[in-house]
Design a protein around this motif. Structure first.
Motif, PDB file in Angstrom:
ATOM      1  N   ARG A  19     -18.586  37.104  51.326  1.00  0.00           N
ATOM      2  CA  ARG A  19     -19.189  37.210  52.658  1.00  0.00           C
ATOM      3  C   ARG A  19     -19.981  35.946  52.958  1.00  0.00           C
ATOM      4  O   ARG A  19     -20.607  35.380  52.068  1.00  0.00           O
ATOM      5  CB  ARG A  19     -20.125  38.416  52.728  1.00  0.00           C
ATOM      6  N   ASP A  20     -19.952  35.544  54.216  1.00  0.00           N
ATOM      7  CA  ASP A  20     -20.714  34.375  54.638  1.00  0.00           C
ATOM      8  C   ASP A  20     -21.924  34.805  55.439  1.00  0.00           C
ATOM      9  O   ASP A  20     -21.815  35.627  56.352  1.00  0.00           O
ATOM     10  CB  ASP A  20     -19.832  33.438  55.474  1.00  0.00           C
ATOM     11  N   ILE A  21     -23.053  34.237  55.069  1.00  0.00           N
ATOM     12  CA  ILE A  21     -24.310  34.530  55.763  1.00  0.00           C
ATOM     13  C   ILE A  21     -24.937  33.198  56.153  1.00  0.00           C
ATOM     14  O   ILE A  21     -25.104  32.319  55.312  1.00  0.00           O
ATOM     15  CB  ILE A  21     -25.285  35.318  54.856  1.00  0.00           C
ATOM     16  N   THR A  22     -25.262  33.042  57.432  1.00  0.00           N
ATOM     17  CA  THR A  22     -25.957  31.832  57.858  1.00  0.00           C
ATOM     18  C   THR A  22     -27.356  32.191  58.342  1.00  0.00           C
ATOM     19  O   THR A  22     -27.591  33.281  58.875  1.00  0.00           O
ATOM     20  CB  THR A  22     -25.210  31.113  58.997  1.00  0.00           C
ATOM     21  N   LEU A  23     -28.256  31.249  58.120  1.00  0.00           N
ATOM     22  CA  LEU A  23     -29.653  31.426  58.517  1.00  0.00           C
ATOM     23  C   LEU A  23     -30.005  30.278  59.452  1.00  0.00           C
ATOM     24  O   LEU A  23     -29.763  29.118  59.115  1.00  0.00           O
ATOM     25  CB  LEU A  23     -30.561  31.373  57.283  1.00  0.00           C
ATOM     26  N   ASN A  24     -30.553  30.604  60.619  1.00  0.00           N
ATOM     27  CA  ASN A  24     -31.005  29.506  61.475  1.00  0.00           C
ATOM     28  C   ASN A  24     -32.061  29.931  62.478  1.00  0.00           C
ATOM     29  O   ASN A  24     -32.144  31.092  62.887  1.00  0.00           O
ATOM     30  CB  ASN A  24     -29.833  28.830  62.200  1.00  0.00           C
ATOM     31  N   PHE A  25     -32.865  28.941  62.843  1.00  0.00           N
ATOM     32  CA  PHE A  25     -33.900  29.105  63.854  1.00  0.00           C
ATOM     33  C   PHE A  25     -33.255  28.993  65.227  1.00  0.00           C
ATOM     34  O   PHE A  25     -32.424  28.113  65.459  1.00  0.00           O
ATOM     35  CB  PHE A  25     -34.964  28.016  63.661  1.00  0.00           C
ATOM     36  N   ASP A  26     -33.628  29.892  66.120  1.00  0.00           N
ATOM     37  CA  ASP A  26     -33.118  29.905  67.493  1.00  0.00           C
ATOM     38  C   ASP A  26     -34.211  29.296  68.366  1.00  0.00           C
ATOM     39  O   ASP A  26     -35.110  30.001  68.821  1.00  0.00           O
ATOM     40  CB  ASP A  26     -32.808  31.361  67.866  1.00  0.00           C
ATOM     41  N   LEU A  27     -34.130  27.988  68.545  1.00  0.00           N
ATOM     42  CA  LEU A  27     -35.215  27.263  69.216  1.00  0.00           C
ATOM     43  C   LEU A  27     -35.500  27.767  70.633  1.00  0.00           C
ATOM     44  O   LEU A  27     -36.659  28.023  70.966  1.00  0.00           O
ATOM     45  CB  LEU A  27     -34.916  25.753  69.207  1.00  0.00           C
ATOM     46  N   PRO A  28     -34.461  27.955  71.484  1.00  0.00           N
ATOM     47  CA  PRO A  28     -34.773  28.381  72.860  1.00  0.00           C
ATOM     48  C   PRO A  28     -35.535  29.703  72.908  1.00  0.00           C
ATOM     49  O   PRO A  28     -36.383  29.907  73.771  1.00  0.00           O
ATOM     50  CB  PRO A  28     -33.393  28.525  73.508  1.00  0.00           C
ATOM     51  N   ASN A  29     -35.220  30.599  71.975  1.00  0.00           N
ATOM     52  CA  ASN A  29     -35.850  31.924  72.012  1.00  0.00           C
ATOM     53  C   ASN A  29     -36.962  32.094  70.991  1.00  0.00           C
ATOM     54  O   ASN A  29     -37.523  33.188  70.866  1.00  0.00           O
ATOM     55  CB  ASN A  29     -34.782  32.998  71.809  1.00  0.00           C
ATOM     56  N   ARG A  30     -37.263  31.018  70.224  1.00  0.00           N
ATOM     57  CA  ARG A  30     -38.357  31.072  69.249  1.00  0.00           C
ATOM     58  C   ARG A  30     -38.216  32.256  68.306  1.00  0.00           C
ATOM     59  O   ARG A  30     -39.139  33.046  68.118  1.00  0.00           O
ATOM     60  CB  ARG A  30     -39.724  31.168  69.953  1.00  0.00           C
ATOM     61  N   ARG A  31     -37.014  32.397  67.758  1.00  0.00           N
ATOM     62  CA  ARG A  31     -36.819  33.480  66.811  1.00  0.00           C
ATOM     63  C   ARG A  31     -35.842  33.008  65.741  1.00  0.00           C
ATOM     64  O   ARG A  31     -35.279  31.917  65.838  1.00  0.00           O
ATOM     65  CB  ARG A  31     -36.308  34.747  67.516  1.00  0.00           C
ATOM     66  N   PHE A  32     -35.631  33.840  64.731  1.00  0.00           N
ATOM     67  CA  PHE A  32     -34.812  33.460  63.579  1.00  0.00           C
ATOM     68  C   PHE A  32     -33.620  34.405  63.479  1.00  0.00           C
ATOM     69  O   PHE A  32     -33.769  35.615  63.675  1.00  0.00           O
ATOM     70  CB  PHE A  32     -35.657  33.520  62.300  1.00  0.00           C
ATOM     71  N   LEU A  33     -32.455  33.835  63.147  1.00  0.00           N
ATOM     72  CA  LEU A  33     -31.226  34.615  63.228  1.00  0.00           C
ATOM     73  C   LEU A  33     -30.468  34.633  61.902  1.00  0.00           C
ATOM     74  O   LEU A  33     -30.529  33.683  61.114  1.00  0.00           O
ATOM     75  CB  LEU A  33     -30.305  34.021  64.303  1.00  0.00           C
ATOM     76  N   ILE A  34     -29.745  35.719  61.677  1.00  0.00           N
ATOM     77  CA  ILE A  34     -28.776  35.805  60.581  1.00  0.00           C
ATOM     78  C   ILE A  34     -27.398  35.913  61.219  1.00  0.00           C
ATOM     79  O   ILE A  34     -27.177  36.768  62.088  1.00  0.00           O
ATOM     80  CB  ILE A  34     -29.061  37.020  59.674  1.00  0.00           C
ATOM     81  N   ASN A  35     -26.505  35.037  60.820  1.00  0.00           N
ATOM     82  CA  ASN A  35     -25.162  34.968  61.425  1.00  0.00           C
ATOM     83  C   ASN A  35     -25.240  34.890  62.949  1.00  0.00           C
ATOM     84  O   ASN A  35     -24.441  35.504  63.665  1.00  0.00           O
ATOM     85  CB  ASN A  35     -24.299  36.153  60.975  1.00  0.00           C
ATOM     86  N   GLY A  36     -26.237  34.160  63.432  1.00  0.00           N
ATOM     87  CA  GLY A  36     -26.354  33.912  64.865  1.00  0.00           C
ATOM     88  C   GLY A  36     -26.897  35.074  65.671  1.00  0.00           C
ATOM     89  O   GLY A  36     -26.918  35.020  66.900  1.00  0.00           O
ATOM     90  N   LYS A  37     -27.345  36.139  64.975  1.00  0.00           N
ATOM     91  CA  LYS A  37     -27.771  37.338  65.700  1.00  0.00           C
ATOM     92  C   LYS A  37     -29.163  37.789  65.263  1.00  0.00           C
ATOM     93  O   LYS A  37     -29.510  37.677  64.093  1.00  0.00           O
ATOM     94  CB  LYS A  37     -26.781  38.486  65.433  1.00  0.00           C
ATOM     95  N   PRO A  38     -29.934  38.326  66.208  1.00  0.00           N
ATOM     96  CA  PRO A  38     -31.225  38.920  65.837  1.00  0.00           C
ATOM     97  C   PRO A  38     -31.001  40.321  65.272  1.00  0.00           C
ATOM     98  O   PRO A  38     -29.961  40.944  65.517  1.00  0.00           O
ATOM     99  CB  PRO A  38     -31.976  38.989  67.171  1.00  0.00           C
TER     100      PRO A  38
END
Ligand SMILES: [Cu+2]
Length: 473
Positions: free
Chosen positions: A350-369
């Protein structure tokens, strides 16, 4: 490098917030007024069962605000289990179930997650399984897992960061009845140490902002600022827990002595690992032995944090050798600790990505909150899985981590390189630095149902960096 990443993480999370300068100044002044190593270390009380039956121990705790002494001579309003900051320690026996009744006297919703535990989903402190004010909930813990140091803490939907920050955390130690055979330091020489940071204002009250990493300039050990701990000339077993929301530690001892690491999150390592420095990121635990044997009475050894940005965050606590005692305990050697099984061949990746969502000031897993109504992965019970976890926050250099509920997993590699022995044992939380890909081998056993997985920088998890699996037969 890692410290800079964390600093950047703090800066980024705080981007949408204006931090009042006077509070920053007040924070520095409040701790500057207290000399380092001027208060004694306190060890949280061990909670006794309220009742016991032949096969189960029943505990009870009240979750409530309390005024506690952090800075000597003053009180600070915190959130507690039973009035204790941190909460009382539960010391349980492997294989013997316990039930903990948690009574909510907070005036707001709360719940309790036992971090690292093998538990049924309804007892896991799922974010939306909440105890209303005035209510209570019984959490059943089977303790059918390896002896180790776990910790319990709030996991309230969107609120875990602030509730844990304000004090809702405590130790949960699973003892193996066979442990005495190892002849490890025990009793007063078996000491849990919860390290964390706070921001405290000029009236000695906790100040909470999400992602306020740089403002939390006061380090507490078991709830006291930079304490001293009087030790004898013998070995001590120290159960280290990073209870910070966001801060990482890199520990060393000022006399150059080594930490003999004998366990990680989920149990013993196969051999002691002597190390001069050890890193501990939020929610991680390390079980270490430090030997003060042979040192002259009067020796003072500082536990240092090499990630610290100032003296107040570099000097964590001090060990003061104040008496001579004989010592017949030992540091376990090759073959005395349980060996690690071979890592099983995964049946799914399984692939899991972690990233900061700058426009919404939140943090995402696989691009989703996080959405409690969405299942990210449906996993088959008892089938080994490979999780490929990538931190894409290279632009801001934000460190993340991954904590998976229900399981103890094995970390296989980081950027293709096998991990060092200290990370190769049983883990439930793994650090994933910016740009890294970490491979984790995990098997979900025992229970079916929904469990969350998330970054354990709590200011990230409570700001959407969480997802869930559903384990099916
Ligand atoms: Cu994170």
């Amino acid at each position: 490098m890692k410290r800079r990443n964390l600093l950047k993480a703090g800066a980024v999370v705080g981007a949408g917030l204006v931090l009042p300068l006077e509070r920053l100044v007040a924070s520095a002044a409040a701790t500057a007024g207290l000399a380092a190593f001027s208060v004694p270390l306190l060890v949280p009380p061990v909670l006794r069962p309220k009742t016991s039956t032949p096969d189960t121990d029943y505990y009870e705790m009240k979750i409530k605000p309390a005024d506690v002494e952090i800075i000597p001579g003053t009180t600070t309003r915190v959130l507690t289990f039973n009035g204790s900051f941190p909460g009382p320690t539960l010391a349980v026996t492997q294989g013997r179930p316990v039930v903990v009744k948690q009574i909510n006297e907070l005036g707001e919703d709360v719940n309790v997650h036992l971090h690292g535990a093998f538990v049924a989903p309804e007892h896991d402190g799922y974010p939306t399984h909440l105890i209303p004010p005035g209510g209570s909930r019984d959490y059943r813990y089977p303790n059918q897992q390896r002896a180790t140091t776990l910790w319990y803490h709030s996991h309230t939907h969107h609120k875990e960061a602030e509730q844990v920050y304000r004090g809702l955390a405590g130790f949960y130690v699973i003892n193996d009845p066979g442990d005495p055979w190892l002849n490890l330091p025990s009793g007063a020489q078996d000491v849990p140490l919860l390290f964390r940071d706070i921001r405290i204002d000029d009236s000695n009250q906790l100040v909470y902002f999400p992602g306020d990493f740089r403002g939390r300039g006061t380090i507490l050990v078991n709830g006291r600022p930079q304490p001293y701990f009087k030790v004898a000339t013998r070995k001590y077993r120290l159960r280290l827990l990073n209870g910070s929301n966001d801060r990482g530690f890199k520990f060393s001892l000022s006399n150059g002595a080594k930490f003999y690491v004998i366990g990680s999150d989920g149990g013993y390592l196969p051999n002691n690992i002597p190390l001069s420095t050890i890193e501990l990121f939020p929610a991680e635990r390390l079980d270490v032995i430090v030997d003060f044997g042979g040192l002259p009475v009067g020796t003072r050894i500082t536990l240092r944090n090499e990630f610290g940005e100032a003296a107040e965050t570099q000097d964590v606590m001090r060990f003061d050798v104040d008496r001579v005692e004989s010592d017949f305990t030992r540091i376990p050697d090759n073959g005395q600790l349980p060996q690690l099984p071979a890592i099983p061949t995964p049946t799914v990746t399984r692939d899991i990505t972690l990233n900061f969502d700058l426009p919404n000031r939140r943090f995402l897993i696989n691009g989703k909150p996080f959405d409690p109504n969405r299942v990210e992965f449906t996993v088959r019970k008892d089938k080994p899985e490979l999780w490929r976890i990538t931190n894409n926050d290279t632009q801001f250099g934000i460190t993340h981590s991954m904590h998976i509920h229900l399981v103890q997993f094995r970390v296989v590699s980081r950027n293709g390189v096998p991990v060092a022995p200290i990370e190769a044992g049983w883990k439930d939380t793994v650090t994933v630095r910016a740009g890294e890909t970490v491979l984790v081998n995990t098997t979900f056993t025992g229970f079916t149902g929904k469990y969350v997985f998330h970054c354990h920088l709590l200011d990230h998890s409570s700001n959407a960096m969480m997802a869930q699996i559903e384990v099916i037969p």
